[in-house]
Design a protein around this motif. Structure first.
Motif, short mmCIF file in Angstrom:
data_model
loop_
_atom_site.label_atom_id
_atom_site.label_comp_id
_atom_site.label_asym_id
_atom_site.label_seq_id
_atom_site.Cartn_x
_atom_site.Cartn_y
_atom_site.Cartn_z
N MET A 39 14.87 10.20 35.12
CA MET A 39 16.29 10.24 35.43
C MET A 39 16.85 8.83 35.42
SD MET A 39 16.73 13.24 38.31
CE MET A 39 15.60 12.55 39.51
N LYS A 40 18.17 8.75 35.36
CA LYS A 40 18.86 7.47 35.35
C LYS A 40 19.91 7.46 36.45
CE LYS A 40 18.36 7.10 30.31
NZ LYS A 40 19.10 7.03 29.00
N LEU A 41 19.88 6.42 37.29
CA LEU A 41 20.87 6.26 38.34
C LEU A 41 21.77 5.08 38.00
CD1 LEU A 41 22.03 6.86 41.20
CD2 LEU A 41 20.34 5.22 42.08
N TYR A 42 23.06 5.36 37.88
CA TYR A 42 24.05 4.30 37.68
C TYR A 42 24.59 3.93 39.06
CZ TYR A 42 23.75 5.19 32.71
OH TYR A 42 23.29 5.33 31.41
N MET A 43 24.43 2.67 39.43
CA MET A 43 24.63 2.26 40.80
C MET A 43 25.16 0.83 40.90
SD MET A 43 20.74 1.23 41.88
CE MET A 43 21.41 0.16 43.15
N THR A 44 25.57 0.46 42.10
CA THR A 44 25.97 -0.90 42.42
C THR A 44 25.26 -1.27 43.73
OG1 THR A 44 28.12 -0.72 41.36
CG2 THR A 44 27.88 -2.44 43.01
N PRO A 45 24.51 -2.35 43.76
CA PRO A 45 23.81 -2.74 45.00
C PRO A 45 24.76 -2.86 46.19
CG PRO A 45 22.98 -4.02 43.16
CD PRO A 45 24.17 -3.25 42.65
N GLY A 46 24.32 -2.34 47.33
CA GLY A 46 25.11 -2.43 48.55
C GLY A 46 26.28 -1.49 48.63
N SER A 47 26.38 -0.56 47.70
CA SER A 47 27.49 0.40 47.68
C SER A 47 27.01 1.75 48.21
CB SER A 47 28.02 0.56 46.26
OG SER A 47 27.10 1.31 45.49
N CYS A 48 27.85 2.77 48.08
CA CYS A 48 27.44 4.12 48.47
C CYS A 48 26.22 4.59 47.69
CB CYS A 48 28.60 5.10 48.31
SG CYS A 48 29.30 5.15 46.64
N SER A 49 26.05 4.07 46.48
CA SER A 49 24.90 4.47 45.68
C SER A 49 23.57 4.04 46.31
CB SER A 49 25.02 3.91 44.26
OG SER A 49 25.06 2.50 44.27
N THR A 50 23.62 3.11 47.25
CA THR A 50 22.40 2.72 47.97
C THR A 50 21.81 3.92 48.69
OG1 THR A 50 23.16 0.44 48.24
CG2 THR A 50 21.47 1.21 49.77
N GLY A 51 22.67 4.80 49.21
CA GLY A 51 22.18 6.00 49.87
C GLY A 51 21.41 6.90 48.92
N ILE A 52 21.89 7.05 47.69
CA ILE A 52 21.18 7.86 46.70
C ILE A 52 19.90 7.16 46.27
CG2 ILE A 52 21.31 8.87 44.39
CD1 ILE A 52 23.05 10.28 46.52
N HIS A 53 19.94 5.86 46.15
CA HIS A 53 18.73 5.08 45.84
C HIS A 53 17.66 5.36 46.90
CE1 HIS A 53 17.07 0.81 44.71
NE2 HIS A 53 16.16 1.76 44.58
N ILE A 54 18.05 5.37 48.16
CA ILE A 54 17.11 5.65 49.25
C ILE A 54 16.52 7.05 49.10
CG2 ILE A 54 16.98 6.13 51.74
CD1 ILE A 54 19.02 3.81 52.09
N LEU A 55 17.35 8.04 48.80
CA LEU A 55 16.86 9.41 48.66
C LEU A 55 15.90 9.55 47.49
CD1 LEU A 55 20.13 11.39 49.42
CD2 LEU A 55 18.20 10.97 50.96
N LEU A 56 16.19 8.89 46.39
CA LEU A 56 15.28 8.94 45.24
C LEU A 56 13.92 8.36 45.59
CD1 LEU A 56 17.79 7.92 42.44
CD2 LEU A 56 16.45 10.03 42.45
N GLU A 57 13.92 7.27 46.35
CA GLU A 57 12.65 6.66 46.75
C GLU A 57 11.94 7.52 47.79
OE1 GLU A 57 11.33 4.32 45.20
OE2 GLU A 57 12.91 3.09 44.29
N GLU A 58 12.69 8.16 48.67
CA GLU A 58 12.07 9.06 49.65
C GLU A 58 11.36 10.21 48.95
OE1 GLU A 58 11.76 9.17 52.95
OE2 GLU A 58 13.09 7.57 53.67
N ILE A 59 11.97 10.71 47.90
CA ILE A 59 11.37 11.81 47.15
C ILE A 59 10.17 11.33 46.35
CG2 ILE A 59 11.78 13.38 45.20
CD1 ILE A 59 14.67 13.64 46.24
N GLY A 60 10.23 10.08 45.88
CA GLY A 60 9.13 9.53 45.10
C GLY A 60 9.21 9.87 43.63
N VAL A 61 10.42 10.15 43.13
CA VAL A 61 10.58 10.51 41.72
C VAL A 61 10.83 9.25 40.90
CG1 VAL A 61 13.09 10.84 41.93
CG2 VAL A 61 11.83 12.07 40.17
N ALA A 62 10.34 9.25 39.68
CA ALA A 62 10.55 8.12 38.78
C ALA A 62 11.98 8.15 38.23
CB ALA A 62 9.55 8.16 37.64
N PHE A 63 12.62 6.99 38.20
CA PHE A 63 13.97 6.90 37.65
C PHE A 63 14.24 5.48 37.18
CE2 PHE A 63 14.43 5.51 41.97
CZ PHE A 63 15.44 4.56 41.96
N GLU A 64 15.25 5.36 36.33
CA GLU A 64 15.69 4.04 35.87
C GLU A 64 17.02 3.73 36.54
OE1 GLU A 64 16.06 4.46 31.68
OE2 GLU A 64 13.91 4.64 31.31
#
Length: 204
Positions: A1-26
């Motif tokens: 999967m691919k996550l389009y994000m900005t550090p320190g933004s709301c996308s940080t929350g999704i980044h956390i969830l992806l890492e909690e799940i342990g799924v590979a993503f770019e």
């Protein structure tokens, strides 16, 4: 999967969830002040020009924090990011929508993107002040919800990832968090995945 994000933004929350799940993503970093979210290439992917955007394994695109967070939780039930039963899940969505829609969308938005609320520079300070009022009232609501609990609904859930990113913003702006929110923020900062995500996004 691919996550389009900005550090320190709301996308940080999704980044956390992806890492909690342990799924590979770019991760694809967008520079919002530079207007990366308004390029033709990005708008072809997400016509709203917002973050986060998740491109899933099948190539389909999912936008909006709440939708992405819920889909991740439902797609990885072993991570237990949602409580069992309709009542618990409804309470998570209730909190999630309030944090994203009100504390972020009505409060912090007035602070961070003031000119979208008024074109008159003379009104900017009053708009920001109103934003702070909404944020502080929002944290008071969440503080009451957290009373007697480590996390929003008892156990860590997608709602906690959302609450964390607005707590993070409050910390960076020097806004005092009420006691239960402060304890929640410290508890989140102690989670190994959160520490990892903040390091990856350039925060120490």
């Amino acid at each position: 999967m691919k996550l389009y994000m900005t550090p320190g933004s709301c996308s940080t929350g999704i980044h956390i969830l992806l890492e909690e799940i342990g799924v590979a993503f770019e991760a694809y970093v967008l520079n919002l002040p530079r207007g990366d979210n308004a390029t033709p290439e990005y708008l072809a992917l997400n016509p709203k020009g917002t973050i986060p955007t998740l491109v899933r394994d099948d190539g389909s695109v999912l936008t909006e924090f709440q939708a992405i967070a819920w889909w991740l939780a439902r797609s990885a039930p072993k991570a237990k990011l949602l409580p069992d039963g309709a009542e618990g899940e409804a309470r998570v969505i209730e909190a999630l929508d309030y944090v994203v829609g009100t504390i972020h969308g009505q409060g912090f938005a007035r602070i961070f993107t003031t000119d979208t609320f008024t074109a008159n520079p003379a009104e900017h300070e009053s708009v920001k002040a109103r934003g702070r009022e909404i944020v502080l009232r929002g944290f008071a609501v969440m503080d009451a919800m957290l009373a007697g609990r480590d996390y929003v609904v008892g156990n860590f859930s997608i709602a906690d990832a959302a609450l964390f990113y607005v707590e993070f913003w409050a910390d960076k702006l020097g806004l005092a968090l009420p006691p239960h929110c402060h304890a929640h923020y410290q508890r989140m900062l102690a989670r190994p995945v959160v520490r990892q995500v903040l390091r990856e996004e350039g925060y120490r």
